[in-house]
Design an enzyme around this catalytic site. Structure first.
Site, PDB file in Angstrom:
ATOM      1  N   ARG A  53      -4.295   2.172   5.575  1.00 39.39           N
ATOM      2  CA  ARG A  53      -3.200   2.810   4.852  1.00 39.39           C
ATOM      3  C   ARG A  53      -2.554   1.753   3.973  1.00 39.39           C
ATOM      4  O   ARG A  53      -2.422   0.589   4.376  1.00 39.39           O
ATOM      5  CB  ARG A  53      -2.147   3.371   5.823  1.00 39.39           C
ATOM      6  CG  ARG A  53      -2.563   4.639   6.548  1.00 39.39           C
ATOM      7  CD  ARG A  53      -2.613   5.862   5.640  1.00 39.39           C
ATOM      8  NE  ARG A  53      -2.933   7.089   6.364  1.00 39.39           N
ATOM      9  CZ  ARG A  53      -4.158   7.587   6.495  1.00 39.39           C
ATOM     10  NH1 ARG A  53      -5.194   6.966   5.961  1.00 39.39           N
ATOM     11  NH2 ARG A  53      -4.353   8.727   7.149  1.00 39.39           N
ATOM     12  N   GLU A  59       0.475   6.867  -3.430  1.00 40.11           N
ATOM     13  CA  GLU A  59      -0.739   7.580  -3.854  1.00 40.11           C
ATOM     14  C   GLU A  59      -0.353   8.932  -4.431  1.00 40.11           C
ATOM     15  O   GLU A  59       0.512   9.602  -3.851  1.00 40.11           O
ATOM     16  CB  GLU A  59      -1.686   7.768  -2.666  1.00 40.11           C
ATOM     17  CG  GLU A  59      -2.216   6.438  -2.152  1.00 40.11           C
ATOM     18  CD  GLU A  59      -3.142   6.581  -0.946  1.00 40.11           C
ATOM     19  OE1 GLU A  59      -3.504   7.715  -0.597  1.00 40.11           O
ATOM     20  OE2 GLU A  59      -3.492   5.551  -0.367  1.00 40.11           O
ATOM     21  N   HIS A  73      -8.629   6.767  -2.569  1.00 44.11           N
ATOM     22  CA  HIS A  73      -8.555   7.221  -1.168  1.00 44.11           C
ATOM     23  C   HIS A  73      -9.722   8.163  -0.829  1.00 44.11           C
ATOM     24  O   HIS A  73      -9.530   9.340  -0.520  1.00 44.11           O
ATOM     25  CB  HIS A  73      -7.208   7.915  -0.888  1.00 44.11           C
ATOM     26  CG  HIS A  73      -6.869   7.966   0.568  1.00 44.11           C
ATOM     27  ND1 HIS A  73      -5.589   7.877   1.044  1.00 44.11           N
ATOM     28  CD2 HIS A  73      -7.656   8.084   1.675  1.00 44.11           C
ATOM     29  CE1 HIS A  73      -5.588   7.963   2.372  1.00 44.11           C
ATOM     30  NE2 HIS A  73      -6.851   8.084   2.777  1.00 44.11           N
TER      31      HIS A  73
HETATM   32  P1  NAP Z   1      -8.517   4.024  16.189  1.00 47.08           P
HETATM   33  O1  NAP Z   1      -9.845   4.266  16.812  1.00 47.08           O
HETATM   34  O2  NAP Z   1      -7.294   4.488  16.890  1.00 47.08           O
HETATM   35  O3  NAP Z   1      -8.426   2.454  15.899  1.00 47.08           O
HETATM   36  C1  NAP Z   1      -7.267   1.795  15.577  1.00 47.08           C
HETATM   37  C2  NAP Z   1      -7.314   0.411  16.210  1.00 47.08           C
HETATM   38  O4  NAP Z   1      -6.160  -0.311  15.801  1.00 47.08           O
HETATM   39  C3  NAP Z   1      -7.298   0.464  17.736  1.00 47.08           C
HETATM   40  O5  NAP Z   1      -8.359  -0.330  18.221  1.00 47.08           O
HETATM   41  C4  NAP Z   1      -5.939  -0.118  18.113  1.00 47.08           C
HETATM   42  O6  NAP Z   1      -5.959  -0.899  19.286  1.00 47.08           O
HETATM   43  C5  NAP Z   1      -5.649  -1.005  16.919  1.00 47.08           C
HETATM   44  N1  NAP Z   1      -4.232  -1.231  16.742  1.00 47.08           N
HETATM   45  C6  NAP Z   1      -3.238  -0.325  16.717  1.00 47.08           C
HETATM   46  N2  NAP Z   1      -2.061  -0.924  16.514  1.00 47.08           N
HETATM   47  C7  NAP Z   1      -2.313  -2.242  16.423  1.00 47.08           C
HETATM   48  C8  NAP Z   1      -1.511  -3.386  16.217  1.00 47.08           C
HETATM   49  N3  NAP Z   1      -0.171  -3.287  16.064  1.00 47.08           N
HETATM   50  N4  NAP Z   1      -2.116  -4.591  16.161  1.00 47.08           N
HETATM   51  C9  NAP Z   1      -3.442  -4.708  16.327  1.00 47.08           C
HETATM   52  N5  NAP Z   1      -4.263  -3.656  16.529  1.00 47.08           N
HETATM   53  C10 NAP Z   1      -3.698  -2.442  16.569  1.00 47.08           C
HETATM   54  O7  NAP Z   1      -8.440   4.682  14.753  1.00 47.08           O
HETATM   55  P2  NAP Z   1      -9.624   4.877  13.676  1.00 47.08           P
HETATM   56  O8  NAP Z   1     -10.261   6.205  13.869  1.00 47.08           O
HETATM   57  O9  NAP Z   1     -10.469   3.648  13.668  1.00 47.08           O
HETATM   58  O10 NAP Z   1      -8.747   4.977  12.337  1.00 47.08           O
HETATM   59  C11 NAP Z   1      -7.921   3.883  11.966  1.00 47.08           C
HETATM   60  C12 NAP Z   1      -7.061   4.254  10.781  1.00 47.08           C
HETATM   61  O11 NAP Z   1      -7.868   4.308   9.621  1.00 47.08           O
HETATM   62  C13 NAP Z   1      -6.396   5.633  10.825  1.00 47.08           C
HETATM   63  O12 NAP Z   1      -5.190   5.600  11.566  1.00 47.08           O
HETATM   64  C14 NAP Z   1      -6.158   5.952   9.382  1.00 47.08           C
HETATM   65  O13 NAP Z   1      -4.868   5.530   8.984  1.00 47.08           O
HETATM   66  C15 NAP Z   1      -7.204   5.100   8.654  1.00 47.08           C
HETATM   67  N6  NAP Z   1      -8.207   5.946   7.984  1.00 47.08           N
HETATM   68  C16 NAP Z   1      -8.311   5.864   6.630  1.00 47.08           C
HETATM   69  C17 NAP Z   1      -9.257   6.646   5.983  1.00 47.08           C
HETATM   70  C18 NAP Z   1      -9.415   6.580   4.493  1.00 47.08           C
HETATM   71  O14 NAP Z   1      -9.667   7.611   3.886  1.00 47.08           O
HETATM   72  N7  NAP Z   1      -9.331   5.409   3.889  1.00 47.08           N
HETATM   73  C19 NAP Z   1     -10.086   7.512   6.707  1.00 47.08           C
HETATM   74  C20 NAP Z   1      -9.942   7.550   8.079  1.00 47.08           C
HETATM   75  C21 NAP Z   1      -8.990   6.765   8.723  1.00 47.08           C
HETATM   76  P3  NAP Z   1      -6.344  -0.314  20.753  1.00 47.08           P
HETATM   77  O15 NAP Z   1      -7.830  -0.132  20.733  1.00 47.08           O
HETATM   78  O16 NAP Z   1      -5.930  -1.379  21.692  1.00 47.08           O
HETATM   79  O17 NAP Z   1      -5.573   0.957  20.884  1.00 47.08           O
END
Ligand code: NAP
Length: 324
Positions: free
Chosen positions: A237, A266, A285
């Site tokens: 994000r 955005e 995006h």
């Molecule tokens: P996810 O599986 O929940 O992974 C997020 C990771 O970040 C988890 O491993 C979490 O740790 C870690 N985390 C959370 N807070 C943290 C902090 N303060 N410091 C360090 N690590 C932290 O989510 P995902 O499915 O990979 O998606 C991640 C993000 O990508 C989404 O929330 C979204 O905003 C973004 N996204 C963007 C697009 C795009 O179109 N560009 C598409 C999809 C998603 P833990 O494992 O310990 O919980």
């Protein structure tokens, strides 16, 4: 009596048919604010809302006292007040997993495009400048064998890392809230404190969710810790990054280049210098934006809301405490 459902987002005809068979469906056009006065009557009787980029405001929640579930067609839900929904007993469902690989593909697209200057040089060819063999001033940098630093090592972070480690022989470092020993075994990934990762990585790729803890996680101090040859990738994000600091770092050679799918604002303002910089690849995006994946996300959201309104546990429930 059929439950009532508000749709504000792109669903296929088949998906709409599924919902119409089970529920009374009201489709609201996208540019209209959900909480606009003309939508109040529809909201007043709605048990479910499904869509993307949903603006969930206190006005909307007050106007929809019967609401049981909101199904967002996205994995990120930083735009939705989860605690407020939980307080009101409203389930929030999202669409993890089905977009993981496609979003990781986007991350790798940015890694490759920035390192090999693919967009800049394609524009240069298109402009008719290729009159002789290119020289070192147009060379890029290797990807294979380099160090990939993942900031956030969840579903998408791990999928990007797999591409790097298995496809490009990259050394993977990660900083994440919790350790991931399975991935350390599978990919030889090593956990680092964020500052160490920034200093060691050739590519820094951000995949943390936007939360109060991660807002502006990467700013001037963090860019200063990166290698001057370092390439910064953001597919999470925009607000995870201090964009002014990023612009400063790119303009002043603090870092080498950036590949960006997401921005503080955005659509990106036309006055932003970022897309005009030759060392930046800026995408609108598109992380999950393929036909297959957007369809799968919409289907997951349809399944979530169908199950929730039928009294069953949805597949992807964010505020799980409501089910317990
Ligand atoms: P996810 O599986 O929940 O992974 C997020 C990771 O970040 C988890 O491993 C979490 O740790 C870690 N985390 C959370 N807070 C943290 C902090 N303060 N410091 C360090 N690590 C932290 O989510 P995902 O499915 O990979 O998606 C991640 C993000 O990508 C989404 O929330 C979204 O905003 C973004 N996204 C963007 C697009 C795009 O179109 N560009 C598409 C999809 C998603 P833990 O494992 O310990 O919980």
């Amino acid at each position: 009596m059929k439950k009532r459902l508000v749709v504000q987002g792109r669903l296929s005809d088949a998906q709409l048919d599924t919902l119409n068979d089970l529920f009374k469906v009201d489709v609201l056009p996208k540019p209209t604010a959900l909480d606009a006065p003309e939508n109040r009557a529809v909201l007043a009787g709605a048990q479910g809302i499904i869509g993307s980029g949903l603006a969930i405001t206190p006005t909307l929640l007050d106007a929809a006292p019967e609401l049981e579930v909101i199904a967002t067609i996205s994995v990120g839900y930083d735009n939705i007040p989860v605690e407020e929904l939980t307080r009101r007993g409203i389930m929030l469902c999202n669409t993890p997993d089905v977009l993981t690989e496609t979003t990781a593909d986007t991350g790798f697209t940015l890694i490759m495009a920035t390192a090999r200057r693919a967009v800049e040089l394609a524009e240069w060819v298109k402009a008719g400048h290729w009159q002789a063999s290119i020289g070192p001033d147009r060379f890029g940098s290797d990807i294979h064998g380099k160090t990939l630093g993942m900031v956030g090592f969840g579903r998408i972070g791990q999928a990007v890392a797999r591409r790097g480690a298995l496809g490009f022989g990259m050394q993977v470092l990660y900083s994440n809230a919790s350790p991931k020993p399975a991935l350390e075994n599978e990919l030889g990934a090593q956990r680092r404190e964020l500052d160490e990762l920034l200093a060691e990585a050739d590519f820094v790729c951000v995949t943390v969710p936007l939360t109060a803890d991660t807002e502006r996680l990467i700013g001037a101090r963090e860019f200063a810790r990166m290698k001057p040859s370092g390439i910064f990738i953001n597919i999470a994000r925009g607000k995870v990054v201090d964009e002014h600091a990023l612009i400063h770092a790119l303009e002043n050679g603090v870092i080498h280049a950036a590949g960006l799918d997401v921005f503080e604002q955005e659509p990106l303002s036309v006055s932003s210098p970022l897309p005009k910089m030759p060392n930046v690849v800026a995408l609108p995006h598109i992380g999950s934006a393929t036909h297959e994946t957007r369809d799968a996300m919409a289907q997951r959201a349809v399944d979530n809301i169908r199950l929730a309104l039928q009294g069953e546990r949805p597949i992807s429930l964010v505020n799980e405490e409501l089910w317990k």
